[in-house]
Design an enzyme around this catalytic site. Structure first.
Site, mmCIF file in Angstrom:
data_model
loop_
_atom_site.group_PDB
_atom_site.id
_atom_site.type_symbol
_atom_site.label_atom_id
_atom_site.label_comp_id
_atom_site.label_asym_id
_atom_site.label_seq_id
_atom_site.Cartn_x
_atom_site.Cartn_y
_atom_site.Cartn_z
ATOM 1 N N ARG A 1 11.566 -0.874 10.542
ATOM 2 C CA ARG A 1 10.519 -0.391 11.455
ATOM 3 C C ARG A 1 10.443 -1.243 12.713
ATOM 4 O O ARG A 1 10.683 -2.434 12.674
ATOM 5 C CB ARG A 1 9.158 -0.427 10.740
ATOM 6 C CG ARG A 1 8.853 0.874 10.038
ATOM 7 C CD ARG A 1 7.659 0.812 9.151
ATOM 8 N NE ARG A 1 6.485 0.167 9.712
ATOM 9 C CZ ARG A 1 5.316 0.088 9.078
ATOM 10 N NH1 ARG A 1 5.183 0.632 7.884
ATOM 11 N NH2 ARG A 1 4.290 -0.514 9.619
ATOM 12 N N ARG B 1 -0.411 -8.354 13.320
ATOM 13 C CA ARG B 1 -1.056 -7.365 12.436
ATOM 14 C C ARG B 1 -1.858 -8.059 11.348
ATOM 15 O O ARG B 1 -2.950 -7.622 10.988
ATOM 16 C CB ARG B 1 0.007 -6.448 11.804
ATOM 17 C CG ARG B 1 0.415 -5.309 12.719
ATOM 18 C CD ARG B 1 1.856 -4.893 12.528
ATOM 19 N NE ARG B 1 2.183 -4.421 11.199
ATOM 20 C CZ ARG B 1 3.413 -4.455 10.682
ATOM 21 N NH1 ARG B 1 4.420 -4.958 11.376
ATOM 22 N NH2 ARG B 1 3.639 -3.983 9.481
ATOM 23 N N ARG C 1 -9.705 0.959 8.467
ATOM 24 C CA ARG C 1 -9.201 -0.356 8.842
ATOM 25 C C ARG C 1 -10.262 -1.214 9.522
ATOM 26 O O ARG C 1 -10.002 -2.347 9.885
ATOM 27 C CB ARG C 1 -8.060 -0.160 9.824
ATOM 28 C CG ARG C 1 -6.717 0.004 9.113
ATOM 29 C CD ARG C 1 -5.783 -0.717 9.862
ATOM 30 N NE ARG C 1 -4.446 -0.980 9.753
ATOM 31 C CZ ARG C 1 -3.436 -0.328 9.288
ATOM 32 N NH1 ARG C 1 -3.573 0.806 8.705
ATOM 33 N NH2 ARG C 1 -2.234 -0.795 9.372
ATOM 34 N N ARG D 1 11.997 -5.079 4.514
ATOM 35 C CA ARG D 1 11.653 -3.669 4.254
ATOM 36 C C ARG D 1 12.650 -2.729 4.940
ATOM 37 O O ARG D 1 13.043 -2.946 6.079
ATOM 38 C CB ARG D 1 10.252 -3.370 4.786
ATOM 39 C CG ARG D 1 9.953 -1.870 4.759
ATOM 40 C CD ARG D 1 8.509 -1.538 4.889
ATOM 41 N NE ARG D 1 7.888 -2.047 6.086
ATOM 42 C CZ ARG D 1 6.572 -2.027 6.291
ATOM 43 N NH1 ARG D 1 5.769 -1.535 5.372
ATOM 44 N NH2 ARG D 1 6.061 -2.504 7.402
ATOM 45 N N LYS E 1 0.848 -1.215 0.000
ATOM 46 C CA LYS E 1 0.000 0.000 0.000
ATOM 47 C C LYS E 1 0.878 1.258 0.000
ATOM 48 O O LYS E 1 0.675 2.167 -0.799
ATOM 49 C CB LYS E 1 -0.929 0.021 1.238
ATOM 50 C CG LYS E 1 -1.847 -1.179 1.344
ATOM 51 C CD LYS E 1 -2.717 -1.124 2.583
ATOM 52 C CE LYS E 1 -1.957 -1.148 3.887
ATOM 53 N NZ LYS E 1 -1.223 -2.403 4.156
HETATM 54 P P1 AP5 Z 1 4.868 -1.585 1.898
HETATM 55 O O1 AP5 Z 1 4.427 -0.799 0.706
HETATM 56 O O2 AP5 Z 1 5.669 -0.885 2.946
HETATM 57 O O3 AP5 Z 1 3.644 -2.386 2.553
HETATM 58 P P2 AP5 Z 1 2.274 -1.866 3.179
HETATM 59 O O4 AP5 Z 1 1.162 -2.589 2.489
HETATM 60 O O5 AP5 Z 1 2.222 -0.376 3.188
HETATM 61 O O6 AP5 Z 1 2.386 -2.497 4.624
HETATM 62 P P3 AP5 Z 1 2.570 -1.850 6.078
HETATM 63 O O7 AP5 Z 1 3.340 -2.853 6.907
HETATM 64 O O8 AP5 Z 1 3.149 -0.476 6.009
HETATM 65 O O9 AP5 Z 1 1.150 -1.814 6.552
HETATM 66 P P4 AP5 Z 1 0.729 -1.736 8.038
HETATM 67 O O10 AP5 Z 1 -0.725 -1.724 7.901
HETATM 68 O O11 AP5 Z 1 1.293 -2.781 8.925
HETATM 69 O O12 AP5 Z 1 1.440 -0.444 8.563
HETATM 70 P P5 AP5 Z 1 0.917 1.018 8.721
HETATM 71 O O13 AP5 Z 1 2.109 1.887 8.566
HETATM 72 O O14 AP5 Z 1 -0.267 1.302 7.889
HETATM 73 O O15 AP5 Z 1 5.719 -2.833 1.322
HETATM 74 C C1 AP5 Z 1 6.316 -3.769 2.208
HETATM 75 C C2 AP5 Z 1 7.655 -4.261 1.635
HETATM 76 O O16 AP5 Z 1 7.418 -5.017 0.430
HETATM 77 C C3 AP5 Z 1 8.608 -3.126 1.228
HETATM 78 O O17 AP5 Z 1 9.910 -3.520 1.554
HETATM 79 C C4 AP5 Z 1 8.434 -2.994 -0.303
HETATM 80 O O18 AP5 Z 1 9.620 -2.557 -0.933
HETATM 81 C C5 AP5 Z 1 8.107 -4.444 -0.671
HETATM 82 N N1 AP5 Z 1 7.176 -4.539 -1.803
HETATM 83 C C6 AP5 Z 1 6.026 -3.837 -1.981
HETATM 84 N N2 AP5 Z 1 5.402 -4.227 -3.119
HETATM 85 C C7 AP5 Z 1 6.192 -5.204 -3.674
HETATM 86 C C8 AP5 Z 1 6.101 -6.004 -4.861
HETATM 87 N N3 AP5 Z 1 5.061 -5.872 -5.704
HETATM 88 N N4 AP5 Z 1 7.087 -6.915 -5.098
HETATM 89 C C9 AP5 Z 1 8.137 -7.043 -4.237
HETATM 90 N N5 AP5 Z 1 8.294 -6.311 -3.098
HETATM 91 C C10 AP5 Z 1 7.334 -5.406 -2.835
HETATM 92 O O19 AP5 Z 1 0.407 1.013 10.252
HETATM 93 C C11 AP5 Z 1 1.330 0.853 11.326
HETATM 94 C C12 AP5 Z 1 0.589 0.911 12.650
HETATM 95 O O20 AP5 Z 1 -0.049 2.213 12.811
HETATM 96 C C13 AP5 Z 1 -0.580 -0.082 12.820
HETATM 97 O O21 AP5 Z 1 -0.139 -1.360 13.243
HETATM 98 C C14 AP5 Z 1 -1.437 0.647 13.877
HETATM 99 O O22 AP5 Z 1 -0.890 0.516 15.168
HETATM 100 C C15 AP5 Z 1 -1.320 2.093 13.448
HETATM 101 N N6 AP5 Z 1 -2.379 2.475 12.471
HETATM 102 C C16 AP5 Z 1 -2.191 2.874 11.188
HETATM 103 N N7 AP5 Z 1 -3.360 3.143 10.593
HETATM 104 C C17 AP5 Z 1 -4.323 2.883 11.516
HETATM 105 C C18 AP5 Z 1 -5.750 2.947 11.498
HETATM 106 N N8 AP5 Z 1 -6.433 3.333 10.401
HETATM 107 N N9 AP5 Z 1 -6.418 2.615 12.623
HETATM 108 C C19 AP5 Z 1 -5.762 2.241 13.752
HETATM 109 N N10 AP5 Z 1 -4.416 2.155 13.830
HETATM 110 C C20 AP5 Z 1 -3.698 2.462 12.725
#
Ligand code: AP5
Length: 214
Positions: free
Chosen positions: A155, A166, A85, A124, A13
């Site tokens: 991270r 998660r 979410r 990552r 994402k």
């Molecule tokens: P990446 O693009 O970083 O993945 P992502 O889908 O964004 O996954 P996240 O881990 O960031 O999602 P998350 O939901 O855990 O974290 P968030 O920051 O939102 O890609 C991952 C890796 O794969 C990278 O190394 C990339 O290079 C590689 N990659 C990508 N696409 C690829 C492909 N096609 N082929 C090969 N490699 C590829 O949330 C963090 C925390 O914040 C949550 O746990 C929660 O505590 C809080 N939070 C955030 N939003 C909310 C909400 N709405 N409500 C409540 N709490 C929230």
């Protein structure tokens, strides 16, 4: 363009939102980035939400909605990454959109199996200088410091235990949102196991098909 990116942790994402934002000028609003910035600031709110983040739990809905709302108000073209979410956040988003008389062009669900996601998240790296997301093998950080000086860090919540937690929350609370948006006819499903550039192209093509300007 107004789109929501759904998908499990590691589906890409953030990667896709950064690329589409760079290509189209749409604002990338990542609630995860907002959470990490608040924690880094050392504020009282940051201290309150740090434990949720580090454990891989969702931050309480009312805190997240308050944090992201100003960003939604300030741009008409955006990509939401990590919000909504759960059902209550989806309803809060509908309410905020109604207040600014705006609609959603599409909810894009990035699809990939859990085992692949754990491998992606373990490799990552994020640039502290630019916030850009990389992967040690699939999308390595540039060697040229002019392009991105780094450092490239892992991270706090990218530990296997927190990743599995998660993913469990995703399947229980976030995945059902696919039905929520399918019922409105705006769900687009994209195979996120493809190379990064192909996923970007498929998202752009699919959103254009819905009438959204990408
Ligand atoms: P990446 O693009 O970083 O993945 P992502 O889908 O964004 O996954 P996240 O881990 O960031 O999602 P998350 O939901 O855990 O974290 P968030 O920051 O939102 O890609 C991952 C890796 O794969 C990278 O190394 C990339 O290079 C590689 N990659 C990508 N696409 C690829 C492909 N096609 N082929 C090969 N490699 C590829 O949330 C963090 C925390 O914040 C949550 O746990 C929660 O505590 C809080 N939070 C955030 N939003 C909310 C909400 N709405 N409500 C409540 N709490 C929230």
């Amino acid at each position: 363009m107004r789109i929501v990116l759904l998908g499990p942790q590691g589906a890409g994402k953030g990667t896709q939102a950064q690329r589409i934002s760079r290509e189209t000028g749409a604002k990338h609003i990542s609630t995860g980035d907002l959470v990490r910035a608040e924690i880094k600031s050392g504020s009282e709110l940051g201290q309150t939400i740090k434990d949720y983040n580090d454990r891989g739990d969702l931050v309480p809905d009312e805190i997240i909605v308050e944090m992201m709302k100003p960003y939604l108000d300030e741009a008409d073209s955006w990509i939401l990454d990590g919000f909504p979410r759960n059902g209550s956040q989806a309803e809060a988003l509908d309410k905020m959109l109604a207040e600014i008389s705006a609609g959603l062009d599409a909810a894009v669900a990035l699809e990939a199996p859990d085992d692949l996601l754990v491998e992606r998240l373990s490799g990552r790296r994020t640039s502290e200088a630019t916030g850009n997301i990389y992967h040690v093998e699939y999308d390595p950080p540039p060697g040229d410091p002019e392009e991105d000086p780094g450092p490239f860090v892992q991270r706090e919540d990218d530990r296997e235990e927190a990743i599995r937690h998660r993913l469990k929350i995703y399947h229980e609370q976030t995945e059902p949102l696919k039905h929520y948006y399918a019922d409105r006819g705006i769900l687009v499903q994209v195979d996120a196991t493809q190379p990064i550039t192909e996923v970007t192209a498929e998202i752009r093509e699919a959103v254009e098909g819905t009438g959204g300007r990408v």
